[in-house]
Design an enzyme around this catalytic site. Sequence first.
Site: not given
Ligand code: PLP
Length: 428
Positions: A284, A349-350, A378
């Site tokens: 993220r 349709c939700e 995401y």
């Molecule tokens: C999802 C995930 C990340 C990344 O998470 P962010 O919040 O997008 O930085 C890193 N390591 C693992 C093992 C994850 O499942």
Amino acid sequence: MGQGVLTTGFARVQGELYCEDVPLERIARHVGTPAYVYSASTIRDRYERMDQMLAPVPHRIHYTLKANSSAGILELVRGLGAGADVVSGGELHRARRAGFAPQDIIFGGVGKTRNELAEALDAGILLINAESEAEIRDIDSLARERGIVAPVSIRVNPEITLDSPHEYIKTGGRGHKFGIPHDEALNVALAAAELPNVELVGIDMHIGSQLTRIDPYREGAERLASTIAALRDHGVSSLRYLDLGGGLGVRYDSEQPPDLARFAELVLPVVQATGLELIMEPGRFLVGNAAVLLASVLYRKRSGGKNYVVADAGMTELLRPSHYGAFHRIQSVQQQPQHAIVDVVGPVCESGDFLALDRELEDVQPGDLLAVCDVGAYGYAMASNYNSRLRPAEVLVDGDQFAVITAREQYDDLMRLEIAEPEWTRGL
Ligand SMILES: *Cc1c(COP(=O)(O)O)cnc(C)c1O
């Protein structure tokens, strides 16, 4: 280095919303809506910030594909020097297709199949983040069959209480399915270190997502450091990596994004004292603020005292509002003087198909363009074909240029895997 002003890549010029030097309206005309529009410079900015923040220690940044695994984004991130962090055979395949060297790929996840583990070993990736003793034994036997020694890191659940905004994105608390509980980690790691076809190369954690505070990283790093010290006391000398996972948050509304200077100050000394190379797995943080979802207003309507904006994008394009109750800012691409309180909903349709509820928004009319902000992570990765909707196009903007990096799906794509004349097999 302080917080600084985070580049957004999106700004108004004379009332009109731009991505870098390109008016969003121009992209909508060229590509249609709905479409994800990414700012390359924002991704570069975030990567460089993180890289600089980690500069005091030897480190590797492994971009987590699950945040956004589109080839155009992977190419950009790889070009910056990132490695990849994958959680499935499909992501491993994508990472390799995007040109990541096997030695720049790490593989995590709570439920890897034997097939996926075999693919990872055959590819020769940097390491597998293992999440249970049974998985480590599977890796050992697969490595033995291949006559190799598998590099394994152990994901520890440090059992930390978190302030993450939704239960679904906490992963490092007591009782979560992820990792090996802190108090069992030493024994599991010692057992792993004894296995002939496993080399214990690292200790890992990933405590959650959209974290805005730094102290949980400090607390977790300290727990991992104590496990590392205990392993060394037991004569284990193979450790090379300390992996603190991803989870750094971004600003969606009014939250304070994590203070990187504070991360450096609080966490890096703990890493430094271990003498290990730091691995971070940001998802993220690198891409979250780097995109908008461009949508068109189809209708305005009123129902039961509510004022609706019906858009051509909804939960199928952006699941976060309905799945996590997530907040995304929404702006009219053309600035407008009048405002209204509205629900912005999609065509699915939700009743859970919404992008915003009771939101003050410009008084947009059918045909107007909306930009749903901060959807780079995401977003497209969670888009679906529910209601036989076509997944949107993805567009990358770099300076005054833009390119389609993912084409909009076509109707025939929806039925590509369906078999018109099935071949029947006798069940007896
Ligand atoms: C999802 C995930 C990340 C990344 O998470 P962010 O919040 O997008 O930085 C890193 N390591 C693992 C093992 C994850 O499942």
